[in-house]
Design a protein around this motif. Structure first.
Motif, PDB file in Angstrom:
ATOM      1  N   LYS A   1      -0.193  10.411  -5.420  1.00  0.00           N
ATOM      2  CA  LYS A   1      -1.028  11.468  -6.027  1.00  0.00           C
ATOM      3  C   LYS A   1      -0.170  12.644  -6.471  1.00  0.00           C
ATOM      4  O   LYS A   1       0.665  13.137  -5.703  1.00  0.00           O
TER       5      LYS A   1
ATOM      6  N   THR B   1     -11.405  -8.833  -6.884  1.00  0.00           N
ATOM      7  CA  THR B   1     -11.856  -8.468  -5.532  1.00  0.00           C
ATOM      8  C   THR B   1     -13.288  -7.943  -5.570  1.00  0.00           C
ATOM      9  O   THR B   1     -14.144  -8.359  -4.777  1.00  0.00           O
TER      10      THR B   1
ATOM     11  N   HIS C   1       0.349   5.135   0.580  1.00  0.00           N
ATOM     12  CA  HIS C   1      -0.583   6.185   0.994  1.00  0.00           C
ATOM     13  C   HIS C   1       0.081   6.924   2.157  1.00  0.00           C
ATOM     14  O   HIS C   1       0.744   6.286   2.986  1.00  0.00           O
TER      15      HIS C   1
ATOM     16  N   LYS D   1       1.935  -8.186   4.482  1.00  0.00           N
ATOM     17  CA  LYS D   1       1.489  -6.905   3.911  1.00  0.00           C
ATOM     18  C   LYS D   1       2.661  -5.947   3.978  1.00  0.00           C
ATOM     19  O   LYS D   1       3.528  -6.088   4.842  1.00  0.00           O
TER      20      LYS D   1
ATOM     21  N   GLY E   1     -15.787  -4.716   0.833  1.00  0.00           N
ATOM     22  CA  GLY E   1     -14.795  -4.882  -0.230  1.00  0.00           C
ATOM     23  C   GLY E   1     -13.443  -4.422   0.278  1.00  0.00           C
ATOM     24  O   GLY E   1     -12.401  -4.962  -0.090  1.00  0.00           O
ATOM     25  N   ALA E   2     -13.460  -3.425   1.172  1.00  0.00           N
ATOM     26  CA  ALA E   2     -12.216  -2.937   1.766  1.00  0.00           C
ATOM     27  C   ALA E   2     -11.854  -3.798   2.973  1.00  0.00           C
ATOM     28  O   ALA E   2     -12.623  -4.653   3.401  1.00  0.00           O
ATOM     29  N   ASN E   3     -10.669  -3.553   3.536  1.00  0.00           N
ATOM     30  CA  ASN E   3     -10.246  -4.248   4.751  1.00  0.00           C
ATOM     31  C   ASN E   3     -10.619  -3.423   5.969  1.00  0.00           C
ATOM     32  O   ASN E   3     -10.226  -2.266   6.084  1.00  0.00           O
TER      33      ASN E   3
ATOM     34  N   ASP F   1      -2.455  -2.821  -3.693  1.00  0.00           N
ATOM     35  CA  ASP F   1      -3.441  -2.428  -2.677  1.00  0.00           C
ATOM     36  C   ASP F   1      -3.681  -0.937  -2.935  1.00  0.00           C
ATOM     37  O   ASP F   1      -3.429  -0.462  -4.055  1.00  0.00           O
TER      38      ASP F   1
ATOM     39  N   GLY G   1     -11.873   3.188  -6.574  1.00  0.00           N
ATOM     40  CA  GLY G   1     -10.655   2.571  -7.088  1.00  0.00           C
ATOM     41  C   GLY G   1     -10.957   1.181  -7.632  1.00  0.00           C
ATOM     42  O   GLY G   1     -12.089   0.882  -8.029  1.00  0.00           O
TER      43      GLY G   1
ATOM     44  N   ASN H   1     -13.928 -10.029   0.715  1.00  0.00           N
ATOM     45  CA  ASN H   1     -13.003  -9.503  -0.302  1.00  0.00           C
ATOM     46  C   ASN H   1     -11.854 -10.464  -0.612  1.00  0.00           C
ATOM     47  O   ASN H   1     -10.873 -10.081  -1.260  1.00  0.00           O
TER      48      ASN H   1
ATOM     49  N   ARG I   1       0.845  -1.202   0.000  1.00  0.00           N
ATOM     50  CA  ARG I   1       0.000   0.000   0.000  1.00  0.00           C
ATOM     51  C   ARG I   1       0.875   1.245   0.000  1.00  0.00           C
ATOM     52  O   ARG I   1       1.788   1.349   0.811  1.00  0.00           O
TER      53      ARG I   1
ATOM     54  N   CYS J   1     -15.854   0.027   0.062  1.00  0.00           N
ATOM     55  CA  CYS J   1     -14.722  -0.437  -0.757  1.00  0.00           C
ATOM     56  C   CYS J   1     -13.581   0.580  -0.797  1.00  0.00           C
ATOM     57  O   CYS J   1     -12.819   0.609  -1.777  1.00  0.00           O
ATOM     58  N   ALA J   2     -13.457   1.441   0.235  1.00  0.00           N
ATOM     59  CA  ALA J   2     -12.386   2.443   0.195  1.00  0.00           C
ATOM     60  C   ALA J   2     -11.252   2.095   1.147  1.00  0.00           C
ATOM     61  O   ALA J   2     -10.181   1.671   0.724  1.00  0.00           O
TER      62      ALA J   2
ATOM     63  N   GLY K   1     -15.596   4.493  -2.178  1.00  0.00           N
ATOM     64  CA  GLY K   1     -14.379   4.311  -2.946  1.00  0.00           C
ATOM     65  C   GLY K   1     -14.702   4.392  -4.428  1.00  0.00           C
ATOM     66  O   GLY K   1     -15.883   4.314  -4.840  1.00  0.00           O
TER      67      GLY K   1
ATOM     68  N   GLY L   1      -9.818 -11.421  -4.341  1.00  0.00           N
ATOM     69  CA  GLY L   1      -8.630 -10.811  -4.947  1.00  0.00           C
ATOM     70  C   GLY L   1      -7.403 -11.669  -4.713  1.00  0.00           C
ATOM     71  O   GLY L   1      -6.715 -12.080  -5.655  1.00  0.00           O
TER      72      GLY L   1
ATOM     73  N   ARG M   1      -7.693 -10.877 -12.754  1.00  0.00           N
ATOM     74  CA  ARG M   1      -7.165 -10.379 -11.484  1.00  0.00           C
ATOM     75  C   ARG M   1      -7.661  -8.965 -11.173  1.00  0.00           C
ATOM     76  O   ARG M   1      -8.064  -8.695 -10.039  1.00  0.00           O
TER      77      ARG M   1
HETATM   78  P1  NDP Z   1      -7.406   1.999  -4.852  1.00  0.00           P
HETATM   79  O1  NDP Z   1      -6.188   2.771  -4.549  1.00  0.00           O
HETATM   80  O2  NDP Z   1      -7.639   1.516  -6.239  1.00  0.00           O
HETATM   81  O3  NDP Z   1      -8.712   2.846  -4.417  1.00  0.00           O
HETATM   82  C1  NDP Z   1      -8.868   3.295  -3.119  1.00  0.00           C
HETATM   83  C2  NDP Z   1     -10.131   4.119  -3.038  1.00  0.00           C
HETATM   84  O4  NDP Z   1     -10.406   4.411  -1.671  1.00  0.00           O
HETATM   85  C3  NDP Z   1     -10.026   5.457  -3.734  1.00  0.00           C
HETATM   86  O5  NDP Z   1     -11.285   5.838  -4.191  1.00  0.00           O
HETATM   87  C4  NDP Z   1      -9.551   6.371  -2.605  1.00  0.00           C
HETATM   88  O6  NDP Z   1      -9.894   7.729  -2.785  1.00  0.00           O
HETATM   89  C5  NDP Z   1     -10.306   5.815  -1.439  1.00  0.00           C
HETATM   90  N1  NDP Z   1      -9.534   6.048  -0.205  1.00  0.00           N
HETATM   91  C6  NDP Z   1      -8.331   5.516   0.107  1.00  0.00           C
HETATM   92  N2  NDP Z   1      -7.910   5.969   1.294  1.00  0.00           N
HETATM   93  C7  NDP Z   1      -8.865   6.799   1.719  1.00  0.00           C
HETATM   94  C8  NDP Z   1      -9.025   7.574   2.882  1.00  0.00           C
HETATM   95  N3  NDP Z   1      -8.079   7.579   3.854  1.00  0.00           N
HETATM   96  N4  NDP Z   1     -10.147   8.298   3.006  1.00  0.00           N
HETATM   97  C9  NDP Z   1     -11.107   8.285   2.043  1.00  0.00           C
HETATM   98  N5  NDP Z   1     -11.013   7.577   0.910  1.00  0.00           N
HETATM   99  C10 NDP Z   1      -9.912   6.845   0.752  1.00  0.00           C
HETATM  100  O7  NDP Z   1      -7.409   0.770  -3.808  1.00  0.00           O
HETATM  101  P2  NDP Z   1      -8.206  -0.609  -3.880  1.00  0.00           P
HETATM  102  O8  NDP Z   1      -9.515  -0.408  -4.542  1.00  0.00           O
HETATM  103  O9  NDP Z   1      -7.274  -1.629  -4.386  1.00  0.00           O
HETATM  104  O10 NDP Z   1      -8.424  -0.919  -2.325  1.00  0.00           O
HETATM  105  C11 NDP Z   1      -9.568  -0.479  -1.606  1.00  0.00           C
HETATM  106  C12 NDP Z   1      -9.720  -1.300  -0.344  1.00  0.00           C
HETATM  107  O11 NDP Z   1      -9.883  -2.689  -0.689  1.00  0.00           O
HETATM  108  C13 NDP Z   1      -8.548  -1.264   0.628  1.00  0.00           C
HETATM  109  O12 NDP Z   1      -9.028  -1.385   1.955  1.00  0.00           O
HETATM  110  C14 NDP Z   1      -7.775  -2.529   0.272  1.00  0.00           C
HETATM  111  O13 NDP Z   1      -6.960  -2.976   1.347  1.00  0.00           O
HETATM  112  C15 NDP Z   1      -8.932  -3.474   0.005  1.00  0.00           C
HETATM  113  N6  NDP Z   1      -8.605  -4.654  -0.797  1.00  0.00           N
HETATM  114  C16 NDP Z   1      -8.080  -4.523  -2.050  1.00  0.00           C
HETATM  115  C17 NDP Z   1      -7.804  -5.647  -2.797  1.00  0.00           C
HETATM  116  C18 NDP Z   1      -7.357  -5.551  -4.213  1.00  0.00           C
HETATM  117  O14 NDP Z   1      -7.316  -6.595  -4.886  1.00  0.00           O
HETATM  118  N7  NDP Z   1      -7.035  -4.378  -4.731  1.00  0.00           N
HETATM  119  C19 NDP Z   1      -7.983  -7.004  -2.242  1.00  0.00           C
HETATM  120  C20 NDP Z   1      -8.649  -7.034  -0.952  1.00  0.00           C
HETATM  121  C21 NDP Z   1      -8.894  -5.885  -0.261  1.00  0.00           C
HETATM  122  P3  NDP Z   1      -8.722   8.790  -3.108  1.00  0.00           P
HETATM  123  O15 NDP Z   1      -8.346   8.525  -4.519  1.00  0.00           O
HETATM  124  O16 NDP Z   1      -9.352  10.114  -2.881  1.00  0.00           O
HETATM  125  O17 NDP Z   1      -7.612   8.495  -2.130  1.00  0.00           O
END
Ligand code: NDP
Length: 434
Positions: free
Chosen positions: A122, A197, A84, A114, A332-334, A154, A227, A359, A82, A307-308, A225, A362, A193
């Protein structure tokens, strides 16, 4: 708590698991032997290192990075990286701890790990991101290997970052072995892939609703979210006839009262994936309302898919969702829901799935990527999707087995925690004390 007083996220994750396990351990005292629990809350190894890199103006930056190798009891350490600014050791320890149970639930032979850095991708150029990834790998490469530790993406780490890291890994090790998953298709990645998730989360929802004799068709869905996970959860939910009302990012929520149709979803994906933009850029579009600095949870809906990120849904949000009649919440998120929010869902009888179950698709597909790389084969899209579907059904069945209540309803938190724990604990007991 005495040993890690400042690691609130890690303590939160441990508390949730301990709460589920307590009654189970009282009935199964063999799992209280050989310091099993004490060992499980201590990562096997934590690596912390400096990453020094130069930006496009030649200015030097120093970031901090970690890899938490939590458990190799059932296979090589496995879990994402990750990037961030909020990343710290507590967050990575919670993620690695959760990952250990999640990976056990997938039924594939993967341990838990992890890693990540407080680097903020960004606003950085491609060249800056590449130099950062390469600088990070100068240290991380010596700790990885296809049978040792296999990272992936991540938050803040997508195909671009995985590509730069996997490329540097190959260069430094003179070896093309699979030490990253989530790779591009051109160099060993797996079909499905990117979708896994988000799709897996919705497959899990289907299973929960089916078990409770309800259906997805026509349901209104809130997604936070925008992403990787959010985008594919939205696509699959919409494929199944549900109506997706929201996406969000750290600037606020984009609300489509009539739901996001395919065109609108493609626009969000182009904005996020190609232009790396903000949802607020769509604020003037008549199809949407942009709710600055707000999360989606106050909007009435049937299904909520956070999912964020961690702790993005608190007790008040949970009460609002329940008050508005939410039927199902699947993560979807952790750890997006706080402990208090989870209690609200459990007491209200909401169908609630913790991330480590819902989730897991993934990392399961990452496991399938490792298998394909080992076989030097590439499976078809439909084959991987089918395997993912089967794995999500098995995870659901395992949760039901360990979490069914006297009235036939399911406590998915207990189910997931106990099912994951039993697998890791049995492997630890069999391998002796080390
Ligand atoms: P991305 O970086 O693709 O997207 C993350 C999203 O969450 C963005 O929209 C981001 O907005 C938002 N976000 C992140 N941090 C914050 C914050 N502190 N406050 C508000 N919004 C936030 O990540 P993923 O989609 O891959 O991951 C999302 C979640 O899913 C995480 O918890 C990750 O651990 C979990 N996960 C992911 C897997 C995967 O395969 N990718 C597998 C299993 C779990 P902004 O752009 O504004 O930061």
């Amino acid at each position: 708590a005495k040993r890690d007083p400042n690691q609130s996220e890690f303590l939160q994750a441990v508390k949730e698991v301990a709460h589920s396990l307590w009654p189970f351990l009282q009935q199964n005292p063999k799992y209280t032997q050989y310091g099993l629990l004490e060992r499980l809350v201590e990562p096997e190894r934590v690596i912390q290192f400096r990453v020094a890199w130069a930006d496009d103006k030649g200015q030097t930056h120093v970031n901090r990075a970690w890899r938490v190798q939590h458990s190799s009891a059932i296979g090589p350490f496995k879990g994402g990286m990750r990037f961030h600014p909020s990343v710290n050791l507590s967050i990575l320890k919670f993620l690695a701890f959760e990952q250990t149970f999640k990976n056990a639930l997938t039924t594939l032979p993967m341990g838990g790990g992890k890693g990540g850095s407080d680097f903020d991708p960004k606003g950085k150029s491609d060249g800056e991101v590449m130099r950062f990834c390469q600088a990070l790998m100068l240290e991380l490469y010596r700790h990885l290997g296809p049978d040792t530790d296999v990272p992936a993406g991540d938050i803040g780490v997508g195909a671009r970052e995985v590509g730069f890291m996997a490329g540097m890994m190959k260069k430094l090790s003179n070896d093309a072995a699979c030490v990253f998953t989530g790779k591009g298709l051109a160099y060993g990645g797996s079909l499905m892939r990117p979708e896994a998730t988000g799709f897996g989360t919705v497959y899990f929802v289907e299973q929960m609703l089916h078990h409770a004799k309800r259906q997805t068709h026509g349901a209104k869905v809130l997604i936070s979210g925008s992403g990787n996970v959010a985008q594919y959860a939205a696509i699959k939910a919409s494929d199944l006839g549900a109506k997706v009302l929201t996406f969000s990012d750290s600037g606020g929520t984009l609300y489509a009262r009539d739901g996001f149709d395919e065109t609108a979803m493609q626009e969000v994906m182009a904005l996020k994936n190609e232009r790396r933009g903000r949802l607020s850029e769509l604020a003037d579009d008549a199809r949407f309302e942009f709710l600055a600095d707000r999360r989606p949870w106050h909007i009435p809906a049937d299904i909520a898919l956070p999912c964020a990120t961690q702790n993005e849904l608190d007790e008040t949000d949970a009460r609002t969702l329940v008050h508005n009649g939410v039927l199902c919440v699947a993560e979807g998120a952790n750890m997006p829901s706080t402990l208090e929010a989870v209690d609200v869902f459990l007491q209200a009888g909401t169908l609630y799935a913790p991330g480590k179950a819902s989730n897991a698709g993934g990392v399961a597909t990452s496991g399938l990527e490792m298998s394909q790389n080992a076989l030097r084969l590439s499976w078809r899209h439909a084959d991987v999707d089918e395997r993912l579907h089967v794995i999500m059904k098995e995870i659901h069945a395992n949760c039901v087995q360990h979490g069914v209540r006297a009235d036939g309803s399911v406590n998915y938190v207990d189910g997931a925690n106990i099912a994951g724990f039993v697998k890791v604990a049995d492997a630890m007991l069999a391998q002796g004390l080390y």
